[in-house]
Design a protein around this motif. Structure first.
Motif, short mmCIF file in Angstrom:
data_model
loop_
_atom_site.label_atom_id
_atom_site.label_comp_id
_atom_site.label_asym_id
_atom_site.label_seq_id
_atom_site.Cartn_x
_atom_site.Cartn_y
_atom_site.Cartn_z
N ALA A 158 4.31 3.75 -8.20
CA ALA A 158 3.75 5.10 -8.01
C ALA A 158 4.87 6.14 -8.06
CB ALA A 158 3.00 5.18 -6.68
N ARG A 159 6.03 5.82 -7.47
CA ARG A 159 7.16 6.77 -7.52
C ARG A 159 7.58 7.03 -8.96
NH1 ARG A 159 9.12 9.38 -2.85
NH2 ARG A 159 11.27 9.09 -3.54
N LYS A 160 7.51 5.96 -9.79
CA LYS A 160 7.85 6.14 -11.21
C LYS A 160 6.80 7.00 -11.91
CE LYS A 160 10.74 2.20 -12.35
NZ LYS A 160 10.84 0.95 -13.11
N GLN B 64 0.86 -1.18 0.00
CA GLN B 64 0.00 0.00 0.00
C GLN B 64 0.89 1.23 0.00
OE1 GLN B 64 -2.95 -0.08 3.06
NE2 GLN B 64 -3.80 -2.02 2.34
N THR B 65 0.43 2.24 -0.69
CA THR B 65 1.19 3.50 -0.72
C THR B 65 0.28 4.67 -0.42
OG1 THR B 65 2.87 4.75 -1.94
CG2 THR B 65 0.95 4.00 -3.20
N TYR B 66 0.87 5.68 0.20
CA TYR B 66 0.13 6.92 0.49
C TYR B 66 0.49 7.95 -0.57
CZ TYR B 66 -1.42 11.21 2.65
OH TYR B 66 -2.05 12.41 2.87
N GLY C 31 4.66 3.51 3.45
CA GLY C 31 3.30 3.49 2.92
C GLY C 31 2.30 3.20 4.03
N LEU C 32 2.57 2.15 4.79
CA LEU C 32 1.67 1.79 5.90
C LEU C 32 1.67 2.86 6.98
CD1 LEU C 32 2.37 -2.05 6.26
CD2 LEU C 32 0.43 -0.92 5.13
N ARG C 33 2.86 3.37 7.32
CA ARG C 33 2.96 4.40 8.36
C ARG C 33 2.17 5.65 7.97
NH1 ARG C 33 5.88 9.21 9.77
NH2 ARG C 33 6.92 9.40 7.78
N GLU C 34 2.33 6.08 6.74
CA GLU C 34 1.68 7.31 6.29
C GLU C 34 0.17 7.14 6.15
OE1 GLU C 34 3.95 8.41 2.81
OE2 GLU C 34 5.76 8.75 4.00
N VAL D 158 3.11 -1.47 -5.85
CA VAL D 158 2.50 -0.14 -6.00
C VAL D 158 3.42 0.99 -5.52
CG1 VAL D 158 1.27 -0.12 -3.77
CG2 VAL D 158 0.34 1.16 -5.70
N VAL D 159 4.25 0.75 -4.51
CA VAL D 159 5.08 1.83 -3.96
C VAL D 159 6.09 2.33 -5.01
CG1 VAL D 159 6.79 2.45 -2.20
CG2 VAL D 159 4.81 1.06 -1.58
#
Ligand code: RTP
Length: 156
Positions: A91-93, A10-12, A130-133, A87-88
């Protein structure tokens, strides 16, 4: 079925105040949607200074930190949680390099921004962050547990 053996991350993703002010919300969300990731949470949100400082706490010694906090709290942001295999990094790309002048054409920053201090979007830099955010920006009950209807031709 192969995908089910891979790690689902998961990503924020956050559209920063400049992205909201410039009317880029639909454009930015649609890039993640079209890629095929699963949207788990979405809200327009005015964040406090405390939350912005917690989110960027690793950067608190940087000279640009106060300006960064002013920027992020200067207007509403759009908070999103996206899920998927890989996804992390993906998404950065899609977002592109931190400095939009160095971001490749075709990326969000490469296409839509020119300054590091106004780079329209944030994306987590690791699955752990991702999880933290997501935990930091969303309250319990704000995320949806749903299954995407299998889109034909998206996966083999
Ligand atoms: P983000 O966390 O927003 O996705 O950005 P990033 O990983 O690409 O970049 P990072 O180095 O973590 O910096 C976070 C945000 O701080 C602002 N910044 N300003 N003036 C400057 O030199 C400078 N450097 C970074 C940017 O808004 C950057 O996205």
């Amino acid at each position: 079925l192969v995908a089910s053996m891979e790690q689902v991350d998961q990503t924020y993703i956050m559209i920063k105040p400049d992205g909201v002010q410039r009317g880029l919300v639909g454009e930015i969300i649609s890039r993640f949607e079209k890629k095929g990731f699963l949207l788990k949470g979405l809200k327009l949100f005015e964040c406090t200074k405390e939350l912005a400082e917690e989110h960027y706490k690793d950067l608190r010694e940087k000279p640009f930190f106060p300006k960064l906090i002013d920027y992020i709290t200067s207007g509403p942001v759009v908070c999103m949680a996206w899920e998927g295999v890989g996804v992390v990094a993906s998404a950065r790309k899609l977002i592109g390099a931190t400095n939009p002048l160095q971001a490749e054409p075709g990326t969000i920053r490469g296409d839509l921004a020119i300054q590091t201090g106004r780079n329209v979007v944030h994306g987590s830099d690791s699955p752990e962050n991702g999880l933290r955010e997501i935990e930091l920006w969303f309250k319990e009950g704000e995320l949806c547990q749903w299954t995407q209807v299998q889109v034909p031709w998206l996966r083999e």
